[in-house]
Write an enzyme that holds these catalytic residues in place. Structure first.
Site, PDB file in Angstrom:
ATOM      1  N   GLY A   1       0.845  -1.202   0.000  1.00  0.00           N
ATOM      2  CA  GLY A   1       0.000   0.000   0.000  1.00  0.00           C
ATOM      3  C   GLY A   1       0.875   1.245   0.000  1.00  0.00           C
ATOM      4  O   GLY A   1       1.981   1.227   0.527  1.00  0.00           O
TER       5      GLY A   1
ATOM      6  N   ARG B   1      19.456  10.297  -4.318  1.00  0.00           N
ATOM      7  CA  ARG B   1      20.482  11.321  -4.054  1.00  0.00           C
ATOM      8  C   ARG B   1      21.657  10.749  -3.253  1.00  0.00           C
ATOM      9  O   ARG B   1      22.793  11.157  -3.459  1.00  0.00           O
ATOM     10  CB  ARG B   1      19.841  12.517  -3.352  1.00  0.00           C
TER      11      ARG B   1
ATOM     12  N   ARG C   1       0.339  -4.739  -5.969  1.00  0.00           N
ATOM     13  CA  ARG C   1       0.475  -6.056  -5.338  1.00  0.00           C
ATOM     14  C   ARG C   1       0.637  -7.038  -6.502  1.00  0.00           C
ATOM     15  O   ARG C   1       0.077  -6.819  -7.573  1.00  0.00           O
ATOM     16  CB  ARG C   1      -0.740  -6.364  -4.479  1.00  0.00           C
TER      17      ARG C   1
ATOM     18  N   ASP D   1       5.507  -5.522   5.402  1.00  0.00           N
ATOM     19  CA  ASP D   1       6.119  -6.833   5.674  1.00  0.00           C
ATOM     20  C   ASP D   1       5.973  -7.814   4.517  1.00  0.00           C
ATOM     21  O   ASP D   1       6.837  -8.664   4.302  1.00  0.00           O
ATOM     22  CB  ASP D   1       5.610  -7.418   6.991  1.00  0.00           C
ATOM     23  N   GLY D   2       4.883  -7.696   3.731  1.00  0.00           N
ATOM     24  CA  GLY D   2       4.726  -8.551   2.551  1.00  0.00           C
ATOM     25  C   GLY D   2       5.845  -8.280   1.559  1.00  0.00           C
ATOM     26  O   GLY D   2       6.436  -9.208   0.988  1.00  0.00           O
TER      27      GLY D   2
ATOM     28  N   THR E   1       4.769   2.128   5.546  1.00  0.00           N
ATOM     29  CA  THR E   1       3.361   1.738   5.705  1.00  0.00           C
ATOM     30  C   THR E   1       2.749   2.603   6.791  1.00  0.00           C
ATOM     31  O   THR E   1       3.412   2.898   7.795  1.00  0.00           O
ATOM     32  CB  THR E   1       3.212   0.234   6.061  1.00  0.00           C
TER      33      THR E   1
ATOM     34  N   ASP F   1       0.605   1.767   8.821  1.00  0.00           N
ATOM     35  CA  ASP F   1       0.099   0.975   9.944  1.00  0.00           C
ATOM     36  C   ASP F   1       1.020   0.919  11.161  1.00  0.00           C
ATOM     37  O   ASP F   1       0.588   0.559  12.253  1.00  0.00           O
ATOM     38  CB  ASP F   1      -0.193  -0.463   9.488  1.00  0.00           C
TER      39      ASP F   1
ATOM     40  N   ASP G   1       3.147  -1.263  11.896  1.00  0.00           N
ATOM     41  CA  ASP G   1       2.952  -2.620  12.433  1.00  0.00           C
ATOM     42  C   ASP G   1       4.175  -3.508  12.239  1.00  0.00           C
ATOM     43  O   ASP G   1       4.055  -4.729  12.220  1.00  0.00           O
ATOM     44  CB  ASP G   1       1.718  -3.254  11.765  1.00  0.00           C
TER      45      ASP G   1
ATOM     46  N   MET H   1      -7.844   3.647   9.899  1.00  0.00           N
ATOM     47  CA  MET H   1      -7.087   2.536   9.290  1.00  0.00           C
ATOM     48  C   MET H   1      -6.027   1.982  10.236  1.00  0.00           C
ATOM     49  O   MET H   1      -5.856   2.472  11.344  1.00  0.00           O
ATOM     50  CB  MET H   1      -6.432   3.020   8.008  1.00  0.00           C
TER      51      MET H   1
ATOM     52  N   ARG I   1      -4.942  -1.654   9.545  1.00  0.00           N
ATOM     53  CA  ARG I   1      -5.019  -3.119   9.368  1.00  0.00           C
ATOM     54  C   ARG I   1      -5.141  -3.823  10.721  1.00  0.00           C
ATOM     55  O   ARG I   1      -6.053  -3.540  11.473  1.00  0.00           O
ATOM     56  CB  ARG I   1      -3.820  -3.614   8.564  1.00  0.00           C
TER      57      ARG I   1
ATOM     58  N   LYS J   1     -20.906  16.627  26.656  1.00  0.00           N
ATOM     59  CA  LYS J   1     -21.830  17.138  25.633  1.00  0.00           C
ATOM     60  C   LYS J   1     -21.755  16.322  24.337  1.00  0.00           C
ATOM     61  O   LYS J   1     -22.644  16.368  23.502  1.00  0.00           O
ATOM     62  CB  LYS J   1     -21.506  18.607  25.326  1.00  0.00           C
TER      63      LYS J   1
ATOM     64  N   GLU K   1      -9.674  -0.250  12.418  1.00  0.00           N
ATOM     65  CA  GLU K   1     -10.354  -1.097  11.423  1.00  0.00           C
ATOM     66  C   GLU K   1     -10.158  -2.591  11.699  1.00  0.00           C
ATOM     67  O   GLU K   1     -10.979  -3.401  11.312  1.00  0.00           O
ATOM     68  CB  GLU K   1      -9.888  -0.753  10.000  1.00  0.00           C
TER      69      GLU K   1
ATOM     70  N   HIS L   1      -9.609   5.743   3.032  1.00  0.00           N
ATOM     71  CA  HIS L   1      -8.371   6.044   2.310  1.00  0.00           C
ATOM     72  C   HIS L   1      -7.916   7.484   2.390  1.00  0.00           C
ATOM     73  O   HIS L   1      -6.795   7.775   1.969  1.00  0.00           O
ATOM     74  CB  HIS L   1      -8.510   5.613   0.852  1.00  0.00           C
TER      75      HIS L   1
ATOM     76  N   ARG M   1      -4.514   7.859   3.758  1.00  0.00           N
ATOM     77  CA  ARG M   1      -3.303   7.465   3.023  1.00  0.00           C
ATOM     78  C   ARG M   1      -2.705   8.631   2.242  1.00  0.00           C
ATOM     79  O   ARG M   1      -1.530   8.609   1.907  1.00  0.00           O
ATOM     80  CB  ARG M   1      -3.636   6.364   2.020  1.00  0.00           C
TER      81      ARG M   1
HETATM   82  P1  ATP Z   1       1.104  -2.960   3.368  1.00  0.00           P
HETATM   83  O1  ATP Z   1       1.547  -3.134   4.793  1.00  0.00           O
HETATM   84  O2  ATP Z   1       0.920  -1.548   2.999  1.00  0.00           O
HETATM   85  O3  ATP Z   1      -0.049  -3.841   2.979  1.00  0.00           O
HETATM   86  P2  ATP Z   1       2.886  -4.921   2.235  1.00  0.00           P
HETATM   87  O4  ATP Z   1       4.253  -4.806   1.681  1.00  0.00           O
HETATM   88  O5  ATP Z   1       2.736  -5.761   3.466  1.00  0.00           O
HETATM   89  O6  ATP Z   1       2.347  -3.447   2.443  1.00  0.00           O
HETATM   90  P3  ATP Z   1       1.608  -6.987   0.621  1.00  0.00           P
HETATM   91  O7  ATP Z   1       0.507  -6.908  -0.377  1.00  0.00           O
HETATM   92  O8  ATP Z   1       1.438  -7.897   1.775  1.00  0.00           O
HETATM   93  O9  ATP Z   1       1.905  -5.478   1.104  1.00  0.00           O
HETATM   94  O10 ATP Z   1       2.950  -7.426  -0.139  1.00  0.00           O
HETATM   95  C1  ATP Z   1       3.384  -6.729  -1.302  1.00  0.00           C
HETATM   96  C2  ATP Z   1       3.785  -7.718  -2.363  1.00  0.00           C
HETATM   97  O11 ATP Z   1       4.913  -8.476  -1.905  1.00  0.00           O
HETATM   98  C3  ATP Z   1       2.747  -8.770  -2.717  1.00  0.00           C
HETATM   99  O12 ATP Z   1       1.772  -8.299  -3.625  1.00  0.00           O
HETATM  100  C4  ATP Z   1       3.625  -9.864  -3.345  1.00  0.00           C
HETATM  101  O13 ATP Z   1       3.908  -9.538  -4.691  1.00  0.00           O
HETATM  102  C5  ATP Z   1       4.914  -9.748  -2.537  1.00  0.00           C
HETATM  103  N1  ATP Z   1       4.961 -10.828  -1.526  1.00  0.00           N
HETATM  104  C6  ATP Z   1       4.389 -10.847  -0.321  1.00  0.00           C
HETATM  105  N2  ATP Z   1       4.647 -12.007   0.346  1.00  0.00           N
HETATM  106  C7  ATP Z   1       5.421 -12.740  -0.498  1.00  0.00           C
HETATM  107  C8  ATP Z   1       6.018 -14.032  -0.422  1.00  0.00           C
HETATM  108  N3  ATP Z   1       5.887 -14.820   0.648  1.00  0.00           N
HETATM  109  N4  ATP Z   1       6.739 -14.456  -1.495  1.00  0.00           N
HETATM  110  C9  ATP Z   1       6.889 -13.690  -2.582  1.00  0.00           C
HETATM  111  N5  ATP Z   1       6.345 -12.460  -2.717  1.00  0.00           N
HETATM  112  C10 ATP Z   1       5.619 -11.993  -1.700  1.00  0.00           C
END
Ligand code: ATP
Length: 328
Positions: free
Chosen positions: A16, A30, A77, A108-109, A131, A133, A135, A175, A177, A220, A228, A257, A260
Site C-alpha cells: 500500500g 540522491r 500487489r 512486511d509482505g 506503511t 500501519d 505494524d 485505518m 489493518r 456534551k 479497522e 483512504h 493514506r
Molecule cells: P502494506 O503493509 O501496505 O499492505 P505490504 O508490503 O505488506 O504493504 P503486501 O501486499 O502484503 O503489502 O505485499 C506486497 C507484495 O509483496 C505482494 O503483492 C507480493 O507480490 C509480494 N509478496 C508478499 N509475500 C510474499 C512471499 N511470501 N513471497 C513472494 N512475494 C511476496
C-alpha cells in the site's frame, strides 16, 4: 566508507502507498548519486519488475517530490511474484539492466518477497518500512504513520465540532489493518472517550458502561475511535449501542483512504530521508537481507529473520493507560 562493488541500485515501492514514500525514493537516488552509484526506478513494485518497467532516475528526476503524498513509482500487489516463474522473470529484468543492489520500500509482505528474491538471485537488497500501519517490529516508526495519524486527528477535530453542536455520539473508524497504533494515538490526541483496538479486548459491556458514565458526567458529545482491525467494527458497535438504548444520537464516520493521501509531515520526510540514506550506505557496506529501522532516534539495521520471527510491533501499554485515564 569502504565501498562494495555495487554500481546500480534499483528502487521501488510496493504494497500500500504511504505518505513519505517519495521522500524515501529521493533520499535513495540522491544518496546513491553522492557515492557515484546509478539509480534505476522500478515502477509498480514486483509487478513492474516482472514486466520490465525499469528506468533511470537522476537527482533531478526526484526534485520537487519530497512534499508529495503517494509514490511517483506507483505501488502494486503482485500474485505473479509469489511464484518461482514470476520471480525468475523479474530477476532476468534486473540482470538485463545491470542492477546489483535493491532498495524496497513497503510493508512486511514486500520484505517477504524481497527475501525470496535474494534467495533466488543473490542480489543484495535492503528494505525500508513504508506503511501507515506502524505494524513492523524492528522500528519505532514506519514511514507514513505520523502523517496518517495527523490526518486522523484533524478529521476527529472536525467531527468533534459537529458532535458538540448536536450532542452526538460518534464512532470514528480509522485505518491500521491489524494494528491499533493510529487508533490509539489519534484517540489520545483527539480526546476520544474510548478507543477500540485489536490489541486489547474491550467487551461491549465495558464500552457501554463507559458511554453511560460519560453521559452521566454531563459530556456534551462523545467520540469513540475504532481501529479497522478491531473485533467489532464501528458500524457494529453503533448498531449494538442503538439496540440497547435510544439515549444516544449516534453517527458513524469511516475515514478510510483519506488517511493514506496528503503531504507528508516533517517527521515522515525526515524519517524517510534518514532511512533512504541508511539503506544505500548499508548496501555499499555489503549488508543485505535486512530492514532499516529507527530505535530511539538512531538508524539501525535489522536482519530479515529478526523482523519476521520477532514479536509484532507491540502497542505501547503506557499510551493505552494514558488514553483511559484522560477519557473520563
Ligand atoms: P502494506 O503493509 O501496505 O499492505 P505490504 O508490503 O505488506 O504493504 P503486501 O501486499 O502484503 O503489502 O505485499 C506486497 C507484495 O509483496 C505482494 O503483492 C507480493 O507480490 C509480494 N509478496 C508478499 N509475500 C510474499 C512471499 N511470501 N513471497 C513472494 N512475494 C511476496
Amino acid at each position: 566508507m569502504n565501498k562494495t562493488t555495487i554500481t546500480k541500485i534499483g528502487v521501488f515501492t510496493s504494497g500500500g502507498d504511504a505518505p513519505g514514500m517519495n521522500a524515501a525514493i529521493r533520499a535513495v537516488v540522491r544518496s546513491a548519486n553522492y557515492y557515484q552509484v546509478e539509480s534505476l526506478g522500478i515502477n509498480r513494485g514486483y509487478e513492474g519488475m516482472i514486466d520490465g518497467e525499469i528506468s533511470k532516475l537522476g537527482t533531478r528526476s526526484v526534485g520537487n517530490i519530497i512534499q508529495r503524498g503517494g509514490t511517483i513509482l506507483k505501488c502494486a500487489r503482485s500474485d505473479n511474484f509469489r511464484t518461482k516463474e514470476g520471480r525468475a522473470k523479474a530477476i532476468a529484468n534486473l540482470r538485463k539492466q545491470g542492477i546489483d543492489g535493491l532498495v524496497a520500500i513497503g510493508g512486511d509482505g514486500t520484505f517477504r518477497g524481497m527475501h525470496e528474491l535474494i534467495k533466488d538471485s543473490g542480489i543484495p537488497a535492503i528494505c525500508v518500512p513504508g506503511t501507515i500501519d506502524n505494524d513492523i517490529s524492528g522500528t519505532d516508526y514506519t514511514i507514513g504513520y505520523d502523517t496518517a495519524t495527523n490526518t486522523a486527528v484533524e478529521a476527529i477535530d472536525r467531527i468533534r465540532d459537529t458532535a458538540l453542536s448536536h450532542n452526538r455520539l460518534f464512532f470514528i473508524e480509522v485505518m491500521g489493518r491489524h494494528s491499533g497504533y493510529i487508533a490509539l494515538n489519534s484517540a489520545i490526541a483527539g480526546g476520544a472517550v474510548a478507543v477500540i483496538i485489536p490489541e486489547e479486548q474491550t467487551t461491549f459491556d465495558e464500552l457501554y458502561t463507559l458511554l453511560e458514565q460519560s453521559g452521566k458526567a454531563n459530556k456534551k458529545s462523545s467520540l469513540v475511535v475504532v481501529a479497522e482491525g478491531a473485533k467489532l467494527n464501528a458500524m457494529e458497535l453503533a448498531r449494538m449501542v442503538a439496540e440497547r438504548s435510544n439515549y444516544f444520537d449516534i453517527k458513524v464516520t469511516i475515514l478510510g483512504h483519506l488517511q493514506r493521501g496528503g503531504s507528508p509531515t516533517y517527521f515522515d520526510r525526515v524519517l524517510a530521508s534518514q532511512m533512504g540514506l541508511a539503506a544505500v550506505e548499508g548496501l555499499l557496506r555489503g549488508e543485505k537481507d535486512c530492514m532499516v529501522g529507527t530505535r530511539n532516534g538512531k538508524m539501525v539495521l535489522n536482519a530479515f529473520e529478526d523482523i519476521m520471527n520477532g514479536q509484532v510491533h507491540e502497542i505501547d501499554q503506557e499510551a493505552l493507560r494514558l488514553a483511559k485515564i484522560l477519557s473520563t
